[in-house]
Design a protein around this motif. Structure first.
Motif, PDB file in Angstrom:
ATOM      1  N   GLN A 130       0.882  -1.382  -0.237  1.00 19.31           N
ATOM      2  CA  GLN A 130       0.091  -0.120   0.084  1.00 19.31           C
ATOM      3  C   GLN A 130       0.739   1.216   0.131  1.00 19.31           C
ATOM      4  N   THR A 131       2.155   1.468   0.567  1.00 13.88           N
ATOM      5  CA  THR A 131       3.036   2.165   0.799  1.00 13.88           C
ATOM      6  C   THR A 131       3.159   2.590  -0.811  1.00 13.88           C
ATOM      7  N   VAL A 132       3.619   1.773  -1.268  1.00 11.62           N
ATOM      8  CA  VAL A 132       4.314   1.839  -2.299  1.00 11.62           C
ATOM      9  C   VAL A 132       3.232   2.105  -3.960  1.00 11.62           C
ATOM     10  N   LEU A 133       1.828   1.688  -4.128  1.00 12.99           N
ATOM     11  CA  LEU A 133       0.448   1.918  -4.046  1.00 12.99           C
ATOM     12  C   LEU A 133       0.280   3.985  -4.305  1.00 12.99           C
ATOM     13  N   ASP A 134       0.596   4.364  -3.070  1.00  8.96           N
ATOM     14  CA  ASP A 134      -0.031   5.554  -2.749  1.00  8.96           C
ATOM     15  C   ASP A 134       0.822   6.178  -3.200  1.00  8.96           C
ATOM     16  N   GLU A 135       2.677   6.225  -2.737  1.00 13.32           N
ATOM     17  CA  GLU A 135       3.538   6.931  -3.045  1.00 13.32           C
ATOM     18  C   GLU A 135       3.341   7.401  -4.901  1.00 13.32           C
ATOM     19  N   LYS A 136       3.380   5.775  -5.318  1.00 18.06           N
ATOM     20  CA  LYS A 136       3.705   6.070  -6.581  1.00 18.06           C
ATOM     21  C   LYS A 136       2.645   6.117  -7.511  1.00 18.06           C
ATOM     22  N   TYR A 137       1.337   5.371  -7.182  1.00 17.33           N
ATOM     23  CA  TYR A 137       0.399   5.579  -8.470  1.00 17.33           C
ATOM     24  C   TYR A 137      -0.388   6.506  -8.269  1.00 17.33           C
ATOM     25  N   GLY A 139      -2.512   5.467  -4.969  1.00 22.01           N
ATOM     26  CA  GLY A 139      -4.043   4.726  -4.514  1.00 22.01           C
ATOM     27  C   GLY A 139      -4.145   3.073  -5.784  1.00 22.01           C
ATOM     28  N   LYS A 140      -4.242   2.413  -4.979  1.00 22.31           N
ATOM     29  CA  LYS A 140      -5.057   1.395  -6.043  1.00 22.31           C
ATOM     30  C   LYS A 140      -5.690   1.511  -7.137  1.00 22.31           C
ATOM     31  N   LEU A 141      -6.769   2.015  -7.136  1.00 18.39           N
ATOM     32  CA  LEU A 141      -7.230   2.437  -8.245  1.00 18.39           C
ATOM     33  C   LEU A 141      -6.265   3.218  -9.857  1.00 18.39           C
ATOM     34  N   GLY A 142      -5.749   4.067  -8.691  1.00 17.70           N
ATOM     35  CA  GLY A 142      -3.933   4.623  -9.487  1.00 17.70           C
ATOM     36  C   GLY A 142      -3.549   3.603 -10.296  1.00 17.70           C
ATOM     37  N   PHE A 143      -3.237   2.814  -9.380  1.00 21.13           N
ATOM     38  CA  PHE A 143      -2.366   1.531 -10.455  1.00 21.13           C
ATOM     39  C   PHE A 143      -3.238   0.639 -10.911  1.00 21.13           C
ATOM     40  N   ALA A 144      -4.547   0.792 -11.300  1.00 22.34           N
ATOM     41  CA  ALA A 144      -5.294  -0.250 -12.144  1.00 22.34           C
ATOM     42  C   ALA A 144      -5.142   1.072 -12.767  1.00 22.34           C
ATOM     43  N   LYS A 145      -5.546   1.834 -13.021  1.00 19.54           N
ATOM     44  CA  LYS A 145      -5.038   2.878 -14.448  1.00 19.54           C
ATOM     45  C   LYS A 145      -4.207   2.802 -14.860  1.00 19.54           C
ATOM     46  N   TRP A 146      -3.088   2.777 -14.376  1.00 20.75           N
ATOM     47  CA  TRP A 146      -1.614   3.194 -15.208  1.00 20.75           C
ATOM     48  C   TRP A 146      -1.518   1.626 -15.609  1.00 20.75           C
ATOM     49  N   SER A 147      -1.732   0.839 -15.260  1.00 27.09           N
ATOM     50  CA  SER A 147      -1.966  -1.107 -15.717  1.00 27.09           C
ATOM     51  C   SER A 147      -2.513  -0.872 -17.170  1.00 27.09           C
ATOM     52  N   ASN A 148      -4.015  -0.360 -16.609  1.00 28.53           N
ATOM     53  CA  ASN A 148      -4.358  -0.286 -18.084  1.00 28.53           C
ATOM     54  C   ASN A 148      -3.311  -0.446 -19.343  1.00 28.53           C
ATOM     55  N   ALA A 149      -3.531   0.762 -18.203  1.00 27.27           N
ATOM     56  CA  ALA A 149      -3.055   1.880 -19.548  1.00 27.27           C
ATOM     57  C   ALA A 149      -1.478   1.195 -20.472  1.00 27.27           C
ATOM     58  N   ASN A 150      -0.675   0.634 -19.404  1.00 28.94           N
ATOM     59  CA  ASN A 150       0.606  -0.411 -19.928  1.00 28.94           C
ATOM     60  C   ASN A 150       0.613  -1.449 -19.880  1.00 28.94           C
ATOM     61  N   MET A 151      -0.700  -1.943 -20.613  1.00 31.73           N
ATOM     62  CA  MET A 151      -1.247  -3.491 -20.906  1.00 31.73           C
ATOM     63  C   MET A 151      -1.484  -3.640 -22.555  1.00 31.73           C
ATOM     64  N   LEU A 152      -0.688  -4.111 -23.001  1.00 28.31           N
ATOM     65  CA  LEU A 152      -1.352  -4.901 -24.578  1.00 28.31           C
ATOM     66  C   LEU A 152      -1.822  -6.116 -24.983  1.00 28.31           C
TER      67      LEU A 152
END
Length: 250
Positions: A130-137, A139-152
């Motif tokens: 959660q610390t990395v997910l919050d600091e880098k993205y 939160g989890k929803l932010g990570f989910a959006k980032w992951s989707n944008a980086n998925m082929l």
């Protein structure tokens, strides 16, 4: 996790260079990075990759700034998730024959709200830290959006049924594009053992033309790739032919 290195290359106006593995070989990943490849691909359908090996491959490749993409063994959501939880950032689903199957593929690869990917605790979700997910993205929803944008997400079109249902497949919004499978496609068209048959070539051209018209990628639009098999059966074979009669002392 790193930004998808293929998409980063595309942003520079070039195709990503991809080195293909058929079996686990961390040494080859390091060599691929050494000569400048952008990414690694693994063939889970016809290669030999366990989940632990995929984890090591992703860890090593990411450490050198290279993303990993994979053809999965089958399109079951649980199987795809095992690859994504290791850190794979691109999935080719084999034998996609309908719009429903293409939708299921996209759903398995993309987090809500774009898809239905299950949240895991592996390196593919930053170990659910959660610390990395919050600091880098953010939160989890932010990570989910980032992951989707980086998925082929790529559907492999290798059957006449897929060709017949192509419009439905191309209508799936989460699908990045399509790729071919000349041997199986030729067989389904009644030409087993003839991947270069004119009927198969024409069918694949039609698939690629319609895919691009629908705003999807096709074939090697995003990448240029080579693997150890091509190198061994090409340059290495030529080397053997040129030197197999070298005389001692010459």
């Amino acid at each position: 996790m790193i930004n998808n290195s293929i998409l980063e290359a595309n942003k520079e106006g070039r195709k990503g260079t991809v080195f293909a593995l058929a079996h686990p070989a961390l040494y080859m990943i390091e060599m691929a990075a050494h000569v400048g490849f952008d990414a690694i691909s693994i063939d889970g359908e016809h290669g030999g990759f366990g989940e632990e090996a995929i984890d090591d491959i992703c860890r090593t490749a990411n450490g050198f700034g290279m993303s990993v993409i994979a053809r999965v063994p089958d399109n079951a959501a649980y199987q795809i998730n095992l690859y994504l939880d290791r850190g794979v950032q691109g999935v080719t689903g084999p034998h996609i024959n309908s719009g429903a199957e293409a939708q299921a593929l996209a759903d398995a690869c993309l987090f809500p709200v774009e898809g239905k990917r299950s949240w895991g605790g592996g390196r593919g979700t930053e170990f659910n830290d959660q610390t990395v997910l919050d600091e880098k993205y953010g939160g989890k929803l932010g990570f989910a959006k980032w992951s989707n944008a980086n998925m082929l997400v790529v559907a492999q079109i290798e059957d006449k049924k897929a060709w017949d249902n192509l419009d439905d497949i191309l209508a799936v919004p989460g699908l990045t594009g399509v790729t071919g499978g000349p041997h199986d496609f030729a067989q389904s068209l009644g030409h087993p053992g003839e991947p270069n048959h004119p009927d198969r070539v024409a069918a694949t051209l039609d698939v690629e033309t319609r895919a691009r018209a629908a705003g999807k990628t096709a074939g090697g639009d995003l990448t240029s790739g080579i693997g150890i098999a091509e190198l061994m059966l090409g340059e290495a074979r030529a080397f053997v032919a040129a030197h197999k009669n070298d005389k001692l002392g010459s």
